[in-house]
Design a protein around this motif. Structure first.
Motif, PDB file in Angstrom:
ATOM      1  N   LYS A 174      -0.583   4.862  -1.548  1.00 22.23           N
ATOM      2  CA  LYS A 174      -1.840   5.064  -0.817  1.00 22.23           C
ATOM      3  C   LYS A 174      -1.572   5.678   0.556  1.00 22.23           C
ATOM      4  O   LYS A 174      -0.519   5.487   1.136  1.00 22.23           O
ATOM      5  N   PRO A 232      -4.337  -0.907   4.588  1.00 17.72           N
ATOM      6  CA  PRO A 232      -5.478  -1.806   4.427  1.00 17.72           C
ATOM      7  C   PRO A 232      -5.733  -2.614   5.694  1.00 17.72           C
ATOM      8  O   PRO A 232      -5.069  -2.422   6.718  1.00 17.72           O
ATOM      9  N   TRP A 261       0.828  -1.213   0.000  1.00 18.53           N
ATOM     10  CA  TRP A 261       0.000   0.000   0.000  1.00 18.53           C
ATOM     11  C   TRP A 261       0.860   1.260   0.000  1.00 18.53           C
ATOM     12  O   TRP A 261       0.491   2.259  -0.619  1.00 18.53           O
TER      13      TRP A 261
END
Length: 215
Positions: free
Chosen positions: A74, A78, A69
């Motif tokens: 991002k 997650p 991620w």
């Protein structure tokens, strides 16, 4: 003591996406210490960089692991299951040197290391700033993850960590080193009795001595 090494980076494909390993090799390595970041930052964290700078001189190759991620850019981590998938996917690359691998991480990364250690055959677990509970929610304990690691475990915890102060930790089969007055990132306020540099020395010294004790 810092040690200048030939730092290399590799991308590793996992079922959760591409992860990235930054290798800080020891000249005569006897162990690999693999450490991942937390949910709010990356491998640029001061404690991770300090460990990567200090441990290779003591026969420990340090592998700083960026979860998929983070590699994908991002902002939000997650679910734990996905984090575990990413870590498992990196493991074959971490064991490639043929040395025992210590599974480690800071904050959320420490939880991943604890949850997956037994299944991956980790030599030991290093937990930096283990988030024992969400801030202000001591009833939501994650002690079970820590106690279930199943391998020698070192926790390095800030004395003022809102995610769990050292005195809040249960008795168990793990070692705990406190960084006085430090927060969740193992940083100390300006008014602290120790400097930020000294705080990092406590971190690297504790890790170095613990790794040496593992044999």
């Amino acid at each position: 003591m810092t040690h200048v090494t030939d730092v290399t980076t590799e991308t590793v494909r996992t079922e959760a996406g591409d992860a990235r390993i930054t290798w800080h090799p020891a000249a005569k390595a006897r162990l690999v210490l693999a450490v991942s970041h937390g949910a709010g930052g990356g491998i640029e964290a001061r404690d991770l960089q300090a460990i990567a700078g200090a441990l290779p001189a003591h026969g420990v190759t340090v592998a700083l692991v960026e979860q998929p991620w983070r590699v994908a850019g991002k902002k939000v981590a997650p679910a734990p299951k996905t984090l575990d998938t990413g870590w498992r996917g990196v493991w074959p690359a971490l064991t490639r040197p043929g040395l025992p691998v210590i599974s480690g991480g800071r904050s959320a990364g420490a939880r991943v290391a604890c949850r997956t250690a037994a299944g991956l055959g980790a030599h030991a677990v290093l937990a930096l700033g283990f988030p024992l509970h969400p801030p202000g929610r001591p009833e939501k304990s994650r002690a079970e993850e820590l106690l279930g690691a199943g391998v020698p475990t070192l926790v390095v915890q800030g004395g003022n960590d809102p995610f769990g102060k050292p005195a809040e930790f249960p008795a168990g089969d793990f070692a705990l080193v406190e960084v006085p007055e430090a927060d969740h990132g193992l940083a100390v306020p300006k008014r602290a009795k120790i400097t930020g540099e000294r705080a990092l020395e406590i971190v690297t010294g504790a890790v170095r001595e613990w790794v040496a004790s593992l044999g």
